[in-house]
Design a protein around this motif. Structure first.
Motif, mmCIF file in Angstrom:
data_model
loop_
_atom_site.group_PDB
_atom_site.id
_atom_site.type_symbol
_atom_site.label_atom_id
_atom_site.label_comp_id
_atom_site.label_asym_id
_atom_site.label_seq_id
_atom_site.Cartn_x
_atom_site.Cartn_y
_atom_site.Cartn_z
ATOM 1 N N ASN A 3 0.869 -1.149 0.000
ATOM 2 C CA ASN A 3 0.000 0.000 0.000
ATOM 3 C C ASN A 3 0.920 1.217 0.000
ATOM 4 N N VAL A 4 1.027 1.912 -1.123
ATOM 5 C CA VAL A 4 1.988 3.003 -1.238
ATOM 6 C C VAL A 4 1.347 4.374 -1.070
ATOM 7 N N GLU A 5 0.125 4.430 -0.535
ATOM 8 C CA GLU A 5 -0.501 5.715 -0.277
ATOM 9 C C GLU A 5 0.345 6.522 0.706
ATOM 10 N N ALA A 6 0.492 7.815 0.435
ATOM 11 C CA ALA A 6 1.289 8.670 1.313
ATOM 12 C C ALA A 6 0.599 8.947 2.633
ATOM 13 N N HIS A 7 -0.729 8.888 2.639
ATOM 14 C CA HIS A 7 -1.485 9.138 3.855
ATOM 15 C C HIS A 7 -2.516 8.027 4.050
ATOM 16 N N GLU A 38 -9.695 4.421 -7.121
ATOM 17 C CA GLU A 38 -8.397 4.318 -7.776
ATOM 18 C C GLU A 38 -7.288 4.812 -6.857
ATOM 19 N N VAL A 39 -6.199 4.042 -6.809
ATOM 20 C CA VAL A 39 -5.050 4.357 -5.959
ATOM 21 C C VAL A 39 -3.791 4.220 -6.815
ATOM 22 N N PRO A 40 -2.881 5.209 -6.820
ATOM 23 C CA PRO A 40 -1.645 5.082 -7.596
ATOM 24 C C PRO A 40 -0.662 4.139 -6.920
ATOM 25 N N LEU A 41 0.006 3.312 -7.723
ATOM 26 C CA LEU A 41 0.956 2.341 -7.200
ATOM 27 C C LEU A 41 2.378 2.824 -7.460
ATOM 28 N N GLY A 42 2.762 3.934 -6.824
ATOM 29 C CA GLY A 42 4.153 4.389 -6.809
ATOM 30 C C GLY A 42 4.661 4.939 -8.130
ATOM 31 N N LEU A 48 -2.264 2.796 -11.899
ATOM 32 C CA LEU A 48 -3.418 2.898 -11.017
ATOM 33 C C LEU A 48 -3.995 1.519 -10.748
ATOM 34 N N VAL A 49 -4.374 1.279 -9.500
ATOM 35 C CA VAL A 49 -5.071 0.058 -9.128
ATOM 36 C C VAL A 49 -6.449 0.436 -8.613
ATOM 37 N N ARG A 50 -7.397 -0.495 -8.759
ATOM 38 C CA ARG A 50 -8.765 -0.282 -8.284
ATOM 39 C C ARG A 50 -8.925 -1.062 -6.976
ATOM 40 N N ARG A 51 -9.155 -0.366 -5.888
ATOM 41 C CA ARG A 51 -9.198 -0.992 -4.562
ATOM 42 C C ARG A 51 -10.644 -1.095 -4.077
ATOM 43 N N THR A 52 -11.083 -2.324 -3.804
ATOM 44 C CA THR A 52 -12.438 -2.538 -3.285
ATOM 45 C C THR A 52 -12.453 -2.864 -1.796
ATOM 46 N N LEU A 53 -11.393 -3.424 -1.274
ATOM 47 C CA LEU A 53 -11.258 -3.640 0.170
ATOM 48 C C LEU A 53 -9.899 -3.120 0.597
ATOM 49 N N PRO A 54 -9.808 -2.480 1.788
ATOM 50 C CA PRO A 54 -10.908 -2.173 2.713
ATOM 51 C C PRO A 54 -11.652 -0.909 2.291
ATOM 52 N N GLN A 55 -12.915 -0.819 2.713
ATOM 53 C CA GLN A 55 -13.744 0.356 2.504
ATOM 54 C C GLN A 55 -14.440 0.682 3.820
ATOM 55 N N ARG A 56 -14.955 1.886 3.930
ATOM 56 C CA ARG A 56 -15.777 2.208 5.101
ATOM 57 C C ARG A 56 -17.018 1.325 5.131
ATOM 58 N N ASP A 68 -6.870 -5.423 -4.446
ATOM 59 C CA ASP A 68 -6.462 -4.509 -5.513
ATOM 60 C C ASP A 68 -6.607 -5.221 -6.854
ATOM 61 N N HIS A 69 -7.184 -4.509 -7.820
ATOM 62 C CA HIS A 69 -7.434 -5.046 -9.158
ATOM 63 C C HIS A 69 -6.806 -4.062 -10.144
ATOM 64 N N PHE A 70 -5.950 -4.542 -11.035
ATOM 65 C CA PHE A 70 -5.232 -3.623 -11.911
ATOM 66 C C PHE A 70 -5.189 -4.140 -13.340
ATOM 67 N N GLY A 71 -5.108 -3.194 -14.272
ATOM 68 C CA GLY A 71 -4.970 -3.513 -15.679
ATOM 69 C C GLY A 71 -6.285 -3.852 -16.363
ATOM 70 N N PRO A 72 -6.148 -4.244 -17.666
ATOM 71 C CA PRO A 72 -4.880 -4.383 -18.383
ATOM 72 C C PRO A 72 -4.219 -3.031 -18.634
ATOM 73 N N SER A 73 -2.925 -2.939 -18.260
ATOM 74 C CA SER A 73 -2.167 -1.699 -18.379
ATOM 75 C C SER A 73 -0.974 -1.906 -19.297
ATOM 76 N N ASP A 74 -0.792 -0.983 -20.232
ATOM 77 C CA ASP A 74 0.382 -0.988 -21.102
ATOM 78 C C ASP A 74 1.545 -0.412 -20.300
ATOM 79 N N VAL A 75 2.569 -1.204 -20.050
ATOM 80 C CA VAL A 75 3.658 -0.751 -19.192
ATOM 81 C C VAL A 75 4.448 0.389 -19.831
ATOM 82 N N ARG A 76 4.316 0.596 -21.153
ATOM 83 C CA ARG A 76 4.979 1.720 -21.790
ATOM 84 C C ARG A 76 4.360 3.040 -21.333
#
Length: 358
Positions: A3-7, A38-42, A48-56, A68-76
């Motif tokens: 989890n790379v969130e700054a806060h 959506e949460v950025p992964l560093g 960007l990853v899509r986070r469903t758990l945890p939630q309020r 966390d669920h991500f992609g399909p993402s072009d790494v370029r």
């Protein structure tokens, strides 16, 4: 997975809390919709990853506490995955890919390449650190990363471990299943978990309708990766998690589209312990979390060291030039409880995204 969130928010999860109705109803199993954020992964070009758990809305499904669920993402475009060495306590990480490959190195001596259709499970126990980088040959990255909370009875006695398993496809009416954790459809996964759980990838052909037998003692979540899917008659969009509480012996899953659908099923017996989640740590109170953070910052032996990390930014570096991820600053107040609803679908008075199918 980090989890790379700054806060990062603090989370204390309980099995009791908000009122909710019984899970059974006359026209089908009720479904609670949990949408992602959506949460950025560093990195400066963060994937960007899509986070469903945890939630309020809901923090756990069984012992599953992070999805966390991500992609399909072009790494370029995204730079791919490049997570420098970072710590974990009190949990297991589950890596499951649909496309691409990720190099894993941990301080327990685990070294491997995460490939599509193969589970890689890392047990943190009292403490571990690891790095994750998409491989040079990866052009598209697509998959899920999940966490499992460890029960108090074992979390302080388990050592560092890394396990790998390639499940064989199980034929379904109109599709296949890959059972990577627990038991389902007569298939058993050998990877080590410490509470009753299930995890599987389901693939359904266009028009297929599956009446899936499940353990009635489990609560379940169904995450749609792709396709047009209905769970108990309730439409689920890609990236949405459909939740069903305990008491159901089967789940009706339909592919209502004209192309194939892919889904991730998670479930387990309700996790009845209170846990505090903050950043990459799971503990039991604020004091434990503060101790873990201090030990990571001091490079304490609790977590060990990763040998051989090579990030995309250069030898031993991530895109931001770090050889290990520093811990964020702790909140200025003691972490407060966040209640997890009981293992039943919340009604419309507590959650506007609850539906009953037919």
């Amino acid at each position: 997975m980090s989890n790379v969130e700054a806060h990062p928010a603090e989370v204390l999860c309980r099995s009791e809390g908000l009122p909710g109705p019984d899970s059974a109803c006359a026209d089908g199993v009720p479904v609670e919709l949990i949408t992602s954020r959506e949460v950025p992964l560093g990195g400066p070009r963060a994937m960007l990853v899509r986070r469903t758990l945890p939630q309020r809305q809901r923090s756990l499904i069984g012992a599953w506490c992070f999805v966390d669920h991500f992609g399909p993402s072009d790494v370029r475009d995204t730079g791919g995955m490049d997570v420098a060495p970072h710590p974990h306590t009190g949990l297991q990480t589950v890596s499951w890919l649909f496309e691409g490959a990720v190099a894993h190195i941990d301080s327990g001596g685990g070294v491997g390449t995460v490939l599509p259709g193969e589970i890689n499970l890392m047990t943190a126990g009292t403490g571990i650190c690891h790095s994750e980088t998409s491989t040079d040959g990866t052009t598209t990255l697509h998959g899920v990363q999940l966490w499992l909370a460890l029960p108090d009875a074992v979390r302080n006695s388990l050592g560092r471990a890394f396990e790998h398993f390639e499940p064989q496809p199980v034929a379904l009416d109109g599709g296949t299943a890959l059972v990577f954790i627990g038991s389902l459809l007569g298939e058993d996964s050998p990877v080590s978990v410490y509470s009753p759980l299930v995890g599987a990838e389901l693939r359904l052909e266009a028009g297929a309708v599956l009446d899936l037998p499940v353990d009635a003692a489990f609560e379940h979540g169904l995450l749609v990766d792709s396709g047009d899917v209905a769970l108990e008659g309730v439409a689920l969009t890609p990236g949405t998690l459909g939740y069903t509480g305990i008491g159901s012996e089967r789940l009706r899953i339909a592919n209502t589209g004209t192309g194939p659908a892919r889904l991730i099923l998670i479930g387990g017996e309700p996790f009845e312990e209170e846990i505090v989640m903050w950043w990459n740590f799971i503990g039991r109170d604020s004091d434990e979390i503060a101790q873990y953070r201090a030990q990571w910052q001091e490079e304490d032996d609790r977590f060990g060291r990763v040998e051989g990390y090579v990030g995309h930014g250069g030898p031993g570096r991530d895109p931001d030039g770090r050889s290990r991820l520093p811990a964020p600053t702790l909140p200025n107040v003691r972490m407060r409880a966040r209640k997890n609803p009981p293992p039943h679908v919340q009604d419309s008075s507590t959650n506007s995204d609850t539906r009953s199918g037919s």
